[in-house]
Structure formats: C-alpha cells, structure tokens
Design a protein around this motif. Structure first.
Motif, mmCIF file in Angstrom:
data_model
loop_
_atom_site.group_PDB
_atom_site.id
_atom_site.type_symbol
_atom_site.label_atom_id
_atom_site.label_comp_id
_atom_site.label_asym_id
_atom_site.label_seq_id
_atom_site.Cartn_x
_atom_site.Cartn_y
_atom_site.Cartn_z
ATOM 1 N N LEU A 29 -5.043 -19.743 -66.675
ATOM 2 C CA LEU A 29 -4.558 -18.421 -66.278
ATOM 3 C C LEU A 29 -4.555 -17.455 -67.464
ATOM 4 O O LEU A 29 -4.858 -16.273 -67.308
ATOM 5 C CB LEU A 29 -3.167 -18.530 -65.658
ATOM 6 C CG LEU A 29 -3.089 -19.284 -64.334
ATOM 7 C CD1 LEU A 29 -1.636 -19.498 -63.931
ATOM 8 C CD2 LEU A 29 -3.860 -18.558 -63.248
ATOM 9 N N ARG A 34 -4.807 -13.539 -66.307
ATOM 10 C CA ARG A 34 -3.743 -13.409 -65.306
ATOM 11 C C ARG A 34 -2.360 -13.680 -65.877
ATOM 12 O O ARG A 34 -1.371 -13.161 -65.365
ATOM 13 C CB ARG A 34 -3.981 -14.376 -64.146
ATOM 14 C CG ARG A 34 -5.062 -13.906 -63.203
ATOM 15 C CD ARG A 34 -5.105 -14.713 -61.940
ATOM 16 N NE ARG A 34 -3.803 -14.760 -61.290
ATOM 17 C CZ ARG A 34 -3.487 -15.640 -60.356
ATOM 18 N NH1 ARG A 34 -4.363 -16.535 -59.956
ATOM 19 N NH2 ARG A 34 -2.290 -15.631 -59.808
ATOM 20 N N LYS A 35 -2.258 -14.491 -66.902
ATOM 21 C CA LYS A 35 -0.966 -14.838 -67.498
ATOM 22 C C LYS A 35 -0.842 -14.133 -68.834
ATOM 23 O O LYS A 35 -1.593 -14.428 -69.765
ATOM 24 C CB LYS A 35 -0.844 -16.352 -67.670
ATOM 25 C CG LYS A 35 0.484 -16.791 -68.280
ATOM 26 C CD LYS A 35 0.602 -18.302 -68.255
ATOM 27 C CE LYS A 35 1.925 -18.767 -68.839
ATOM 28 N NZ LYS A 35 3.096 -18.253 -68.125
ATOM 29 N N THR A 36 0.096 -13.196 -68.921
ATOM 30 C CA THR A 36 0.322 -12.443 -70.158
ATOM 31 C C THR A 36 1.792 -12.484 -70.577
ATOM 32 O O THR A 36 2.218 -11.693 -71.417
ATOM 33 C CB THR A 36 -0.132 -10.978 -69.995
ATOM 34 O OG1 THR A 36 0.610 -10.388 -68.911
ATOM 35 C CG2 THR A 36 -1.624 -10.885 -69.719
ATOM 36 N N TYR A 91 5.526 -11.323 -62.186
ATOM 37 C CA TYR A 91 4.109 -11.073 -61.922
ATOM 38 C C TYR A 91 3.271 -11.349 -63.169
ATOM 39 O O TYR A 91 2.221 -11.982 -63.099
ATOM 40 C CB TYR A 91 3.918 -9.628 -61.457
ATOM 41 C CG TYR A 91 2.506 -9.319 -61.038
ATOM 42 C CD1 TYR A 91 2.080 -9.573 -59.741
ATOM 43 C CD2 TYR A 91 1.597 -8.775 -61.938
ATOM 44 C CE1 TYR A 91 0.771 -9.297 -59.354
ATOM 45 C CE2 TYR A 91 0.298 -8.497 -61.559
ATOM 46 C CZ TYR A 91 -0.116 -8.753 -60.268
ATOM 47 O OH TYR A 91 -1.405 -8.496 -59.895
ATOM 48 N N ASP A 92 3.741 -10.880 -64.334
ATOM 49 C CA ASP A 92 2.982 -11.039 -65.569
ATOM 50 C C ASP A 92 2.894 -12.493 -66.021
ATOM 51 O O ASP A 92 1.978 -12.852 -66.766
ATOM 52 C CB ASP A 92 3.570 -10.184 -66.692
ATOM 53 C CG ASP A 92 3.332 -8.704 -66.463
ATOM 54 O OD1 ASP A 92 2.499 -8.346 -65.606
ATOM 55 O OD2 ASP A 92 3.997 -7.893 -67.146
ATOM 56 N N GLU A 93 3.825 -13.333 -65.571
ATOM 57 C CA GLU A 93 3.702 -14.754 -65.899
ATOM 58 C C GLU A 93 2.476 -15.350 -65.233
ATOM 59 O O GLU A 93 1.943 -16.345 -65.706
ATOM 60 C CB GLU A 93 4.963 -15.530 -65.521
ATOM 61 C CG GLU A 93 5.991 -15.467 -66.622
ATOM 62 C CD GLU A 93 6.742 -16.753 -66.809
ATOM 63 O OE1 GLU A 93 6.120 -17.791 -67.063
ATOM 64 O OE2 GLU A 93 7.973 -16.710 -66.696
ATOM 65 N N GLY A 94 2.021 -14.747 -64.133
ATOM 66 C CA GLY A 94 0.737 -15.078 -63.550
ATOM 67 C C GLY A 94 0.580 -16.470 -62.988
ATOM 68 O O GLY A 94 -0.526 -16.921 -62.739
ATOM 69 N N GLU A 95 1.646 -17.182 -62.761
ATOM 70 C CA GLU A 95 1.565 -18.581 -62.365
ATOM 71 C C GLU A 95 1.520 -18.769 -60.851
ATOM 72 O O GLU A 95 1.992 -19.780 -60.336
ATOM 73 C CB GLU A 95 2.752 -19.340 -62.946
ATOM 74 C CG GLU A 95 2.774 -19.308 -64.458
ATOM 75 C CD GLU A 95 4.011 -19.918 -65.064
ATOM 76 O OE1 GLU A 95 4.699 -20.709 -64.384
ATOM 77 O OE2 GLU A 95 4.302 -19.613 -66.224
ATOM 78 N N ARG A 98 3.719 -14.505 -57.643
ATOM 79 C CA ARG A 98 3.517 -13.061 -57.615
ATOM 80 C C ARG A 98 4.701 -12.337 -57.001
ATOM 81 O O ARG A 98 4.713 -11.125 -56.925
ATOM 82 C CB ARG A 98 2.225 -12.721 -56.878
ATOM 83 C CG ARG A 98 0.983 -13.225 -57.596
ATOM 84 C CD ARG A 98 0.965 -12.787 -59.039
ATOM 85 N NE ARG A 98 -0.402 -12.722 -59.531
ATOM 86 C CZ ARG A 98 -0.716 -12.358 -60.746
ATOM 87 N NH1 ARG A 98 0.196 -12.029 -61.606
ATOM 88 N NH2 ARG A 98 -1.968 -12.313 -61.128
#
Length: 152
Positions: A29, A34-36, A91-95, A98
């Motif tokens: 991710l 997707r994962k920031t 959301y920013d954890e992207g796992e 969402r």
C-alpha cells in the motif's frame, strides 16, 4: 579498495503490522501511494526511544522477510487518543479502512493483540512520504541495499 557506503545503513528500520503477511500487505500500500500514515500505541514509543517517529527523519521499511524495501520520510507526528482519530487520518492509513468505523474496528483488534486496547489510549500518529523504493532482489543477493534500478 574501499567498499562504497551502503545507502541508509544507519537509519531506523521497521516493518508495518504484526506479522510477515501484514508487513507485505501494508508495504504494498505504501509503494502504491495509498498508505501515507500510520500509528502506534504511544506506550510503545517512550520519549527518547530511537524508534519514536521524528519529523524530517528517513526510515527504512522492511518487507515480511526482513529485507529493506523502501525509504520513507516523516512529515508530521502528533499524539492523539484512539477515540479522537478522524476520518482523514483513517483514510490516509490506506489499509482498506476507508471509513472511520472500519479503521476503529481493525485497529482495536490490532491493539488488543499487541499490548492492550482502550478507547482513550494515546496513539503516536505519523504521516510520511515515500522517498525511495529499494531493490530487494539486489539487497538479498549482495547483503547490501541498492536503490531500485541501481546495482550495489
């Protein structure tokens, strides 16, 4: 003859999650953009701990086999209670989380497996950017890390 320096040889290294499979899943991710963001229980990062995130520091992310896979740079660190995490951070954890409801459910399970959970527990929350993808095949073959596209 002097050997060339290994890039990022002295930085903090870590893997995401609590299993090799999760480390690989979360790394994918990050590599996909997707994962920031990520978080951990503050209790696991005492003040002065070398593993505690620091803005501007670059760390190496390991894959599930413990190979150096990527370099990230921390851009923000905050402390927040679990029950104060917002939709944007989830959301920013992207796992796959969402929504905040999904994030809370997944992370509650994670913290229960890893030292205990409480809705008012303090988390250290980190936002980061991907700096570089490392060539795991070259690193595995040579014992050194090589940036993707370069040889050691």
């Amino acid at each position: 003859m002097t050997q060339p320096a290994v890039p990022y040889a002295s930085v903090v290294t870590f893997s995401f999650g609590d299993s090799p499979a999760m480390a690989d899943e979360l790394l994918a991710l990050v590599l996909a953009g997707r994962k920031t963001a990520t978080c951990g229980a503050l209790r696991d990062f005492p003040e002065g701990s070398p593993d505690r995130p620091v803005v501007g520091r670059r760390d190496v992310v390991l894959d599930g086999q413990g190979r150096r896979a990527a370099v990230i740079e921390t851009v923000e660190v905050t402390v927040c209670r679990f029950d104060e995490i917002d939709e944007a951070f989830a959301y920013d954890e992207g796992e796959g989380f969402r929504t905040l409801v999904d994030w809370r459910s997944g992370h509650q399970g994670y913290f229960e497996r890893n030292g205990g959970f409480s809705p008012d527990m303090d988390l250290i929350c980190e936002r980061f950017r991907l700096v570089e993808i490392l060539d795991r095949a070259a690193a595995a073959g040579s014992g050194e890390d090589a940036p993707a596209g370069e040889t050691a």
